[in-house]
Design a protein around this motif. Structure first.
Motif, PDB file in Angstrom:
ATOM      1  N   UNK A  73       0.830  -1.197   0.000  1.00 59.45           N
ATOM      2  CA  UNK A  73       0.000   0.000   0.000  1.00 59.45           C
ATOM      3  C   UNK A  73       0.869   1.254   0.000  1.00 59.45           C
ATOM      4  N   UNK A  74       0.336   2.321  -0.569  1.00 56.65           N
ATOM      5  CA  UNK A  74       1.032   3.597  -0.541  1.00 56.65           C
ATOM      6  C   UNK A  74       1.950   3.853  -1.707  1.00 56.65           C
ATOM      7  N   UNK A  75       2.038   2.916  -2.647  1.00 58.03           N
ATOM      8  CA  UNK A  75       2.854   3.123  -3.852  1.00 58.03           C
ATOM      9  C   UNK A  75       1.911   3.419  -5.017  1.00 58.03           C
ATOM     10  N   UNK A  76       1.928   4.627  -5.563  1.00 59.28           N
ATOM     11  CA  UNK A  76       1.028   4.953  -6.682  1.00 59.28           C
ATOM     12  C   UNK A  76       1.308   4.088  -7.900  1.00 59.28           C
ATOM     13  N   UNK A  77       0.269   3.809  -8.659  1.00 58.81           N
ATOM     14  CA  UNK A  77       0.433   3.084  -9.907  1.00 58.81           C
ATOM     15  C   UNK A  77       1.273   3.935 -10.859  1.00 58.81           C
ATOM     16  N   UNK A  78       2.376   3.409 -11.380  1.00 57.10           N
ATOM     17  CA  UNK A  78       3.211   4.211 -12.289  1.00 57.10           C
ATOM     18  C   UNK A  78       2.401   4.747 -13.464  1.00 57.10           C
ATOM     19  N   UNK A 103      -4.595   3.749  -5.429  1.00 59.18           N
ATOM     20  CA  UNK A 103      -3.418   3.625  -6.289  1.00 59.18           C
ATOM     21  C   UNK A 103      -2.815   4.986  -6.611  1.00 59.18           C
ATOM     22  N   UNK A 104      -3.094   5.980  -5.742  1.00 56.71           N
ATOM     23  CA  UNK A 104      -2.596   7.332  -5.959  1.00 56.71           C
ATOM     24  C   UNK A 104      -1.758   7.777  -4.763  1.00 56.71           C
ATOM     25  N   UNK A 105      -1.227   8.986  -4.864  1.00 57.46           N
ATOM     26  CA  UNK A 105      -0.355   9.514  -3.814  1.00 57.46           C
ATOM     27  C   UNK A 105      -1.097  10.356  -2.795  1.00 57.46           C
ATOM     28  N   UNK A 106      -2.325  10.772  -3.116  1.00 62.94           N
ATOM     29  CA  UNK A 106      -3.035  11.673  -2.210  1.00 62.94           C
ATOM     30  C   UNK A 106      -4.524  11.702  -2.551  1.00 62.94           C
ATOM     31  N   UNK A 120     -14.834  10.567 -13.373  1.00 67.03           N
ATOM     32  CA  UNK A 120     -14.265  10.218 -12.068  1.00 67.03           C
ATOM     33  C   UNK A 120     -15.173  10.690 -10.935  1.00 67.03           C
ATOM     34  N   UNK A 121     -15.488   9.792 -10.048  1.00 66.70           N
ATOM     35  CA  UNK A 121     -16.149  10.135  -8.794  1.00 66.70           C
ATOM     36  C   UNK A 121     -15.561   9.193  -7.755  1.00 66.70           C
ATOM     37  N   UNK A 122     -14.422   9.580  -7.207  1.00 71.20           N
ATOM     38  CA  UNK A 122     -13.700   8.618  -6.388  1.00 71.20           C
ATOM     39  C   UNK A 122     -12.895   9.258  -5.283  1.00 71.20           C
ATOM     40  N   UNK A 123     -12.213   8.389  -4.558  1.00 66.98           N
ATOM     41  CA  UNK A 123     -11.289   8.806  -3.507  1.00 66.98           C
ATOM     42  C   UNK A 123     -10.187   7.761  -3.425  1.00 66.98           C
TER      43      UNK A 123
END
Length: 455
Positions: A73-78, A103-106, A120-123
């Motif tokens: 966890x915590x590594x964004x998808x390249x 899959x993101x940084x923030x 997009x409607x996400x978190x």
């Protein structure tokens, strides 16, 4: 007829045995059971990484977590990683993502970290920005959107609104609907069901592994089951919406989950282990190409689902995807199929496992931390289970001399699978031998699993 629409109905931390078709007696999943029986039920379905972010990287890309680099966890998808959204978009689909991403940084998720989805409607971490009755997500412009209702219902309403907008379009759509439920709510470490539903399922039925091992099952199962029940009702609402808009017959619906839940019986949390409770998930595919597919008994991995959806939609499967389309299994045209699934385990350990029809075999590096190291150059044998004699994995056979031939065979099979997907050079150190007085296993038993592939 145009290409089929595709909907992925994705739950989080759902055990396979919450479903009626896997023996749960509580009637929690009539809609899942219905699509599994009418469509295709992937009976032996396993995650390739029993933790949220890595599993999601595998499902989006069709590649193992060590290939994408998202091993914890915590590594964004390249950003160079192509996802299903990219392939469907290139084939003329509109694409939409609703729900948890991880899959993101923030949070909110920057546009360039959304895996190529148009709408997009996400978190990123839905469990941290929302609660059961505080459904908060972010839209395309990263505006905070608070939706009404219980979180499952709020996301389902949003999905139905999106589908309704697509009915008059001249192109198909790909919708990825990602729920947090039945994952625990992190800041309270509980499973908040819709009001009144936890009480309905408390002290009703406990899976045998949890009954034997304890953990937090007696505290949490009522809420967990209530969440599963509401998810199944959401699936029913989605099917009803598609039917009412005359879209059901031309829409593929995939139901699956990222991993299971062992309720603190195997380690100090809920997943991140090699056991069935962590890695086996409920999966069914319904719609064009999958109707009447029956119960497929071959062992299928989460990494096989992206090539399956592309194949079913008539889109060429990229050569660098590491999974295999199950469409030939459904059509009974597969010449061969892997006889085991590979599982990579991170965070709680640096581990690798294979699951065959009968056996579970797992190795770990006890000297490395799974949050810091993606793999190891040296593993030690840790677990061996005979799933035919011990389906709930309460008797670890590793090191027993009577199972030496089995262990040797599985060691070679695990090495072959790890090498095949590009893991760096490594060794596996055999377990210290034990000499218990118990039955031995014959070579015939070791080599032949006489379970049917299809029923």
């Amino acid at each position: 007829m145009k290409q089929p629409n595709v909907v992925v109905f994705f739950t989080d931390q759902q055990r396979f045995d919450t479903t009626g078709v896997h023996g749960n007696p509580l009637g929690l999943t009539p809609n899942f059971d219905r699509i599994a029986r009418a469509g295709t039920h992937l009976y032996n379905m396993f995650t390739c990484q029993p933790v949220c972010g890595p599993a999601r990287s595998c499902l989006q890309s069709g590649k193992y977590a060590t290939t994408t680099g998202c091993y914890r966890n915590g590594i964004p998808l390249p950003q160079e990683t192509k996802t299903m959204a990219h392939y469907f978009k290139d084939a003329g689909y509109s694409t939409s993502y609703i729900g948890k991403w991880h899959l993101a940084s923030e949070d909110p998720v920057p546009a360039h970290e959304r895996g190529g989805y148009d709408e997009w409607l996400g978190a990123n971490l839905l469990e941290f920005v929302s609660d059961a009755y505080d459904a908060v997500l972010y839209d395309n412009e990263n505006n905070r959107v608070k939706l009404p209702g219980y979180r499952v219902d709020a996301q389902t309403d949003a999905a139905i609104r999106y589908i309704h907008k697509q009915q008059d379009m001249d192109h198909p759509f790909f919708l990825f609907l990602s729920y947090l439920e039945p994952h625990h709510q992190n800041h309270t470490d509980n499973y908040p069901a819709p009001d009144g539903m936890e009480e309905m399922y408390t002290a009703r039925w406990t899976p045998p592994d949890l009954a034997a091992l304890g953990g937090t099952a007696h505290q949490h199962l009522g809420g967990y089951y209530g969440m599963v029940k509401r998810l199944d009702e959401a699936l029913g609402r989605l099917l009803d919406a598609l039917k009412s808009l005359d879209m059901l017959d031309n829409t593929i619906i995939l139901f699956t989950s990222d991993h299971g839940c062992h309720f603190k019986t195997r380690n100090g949390e809920y997943k991140r282990s090699c056991h069935e409770s962590s890695i086996r998930v409920p999966t069914a595919i319904y719609g064009p190409g999958f109707m009447g597919g029956g119960q497929v008994r071959e062992l299928v991995s989460l990494v096989d689902l992206p090539p399956t959806l592309l194949d079913a939609a008539g889109i060429e499967v990229p050569a660098d995807m590491q999974g295999n389309s199950v469409v030939p299994l459904v059509n009974r045209t597969a010449a061969e199929w892997p006889q085991e699934v590979l599982v990579q385990i991170s965070e709680s350990m640096v581990g690798r496992a294979i699951r065959t029809e009968r056996w579970k075999y797992c190795v770990v590096d006890p000297h490395k931390h799974g949050g810091e190291h993606a793999g190891s150059e040296r593993y030690e044998e840790a677990f061996l289970y005979d799933l035919q004699a011990d389906p709930y994995e309460t008797n670890n056979l590793i090191g027993m001399e009577t199972f030496e031939a089995v262990t040797s065979d599985l060691r070679h099979r695990l090495k072959a699978r790890m090498t095949e997907i590009g893991e760096p050079e490594f060794e596996i150190v055999p377990a210290e031998q034990r000499h218990p007085r118990q039955r031995s296993v014959t070579v015939g038993e070791m080599k032949h699993d006489n379970w049917p592939k299809h029923t």
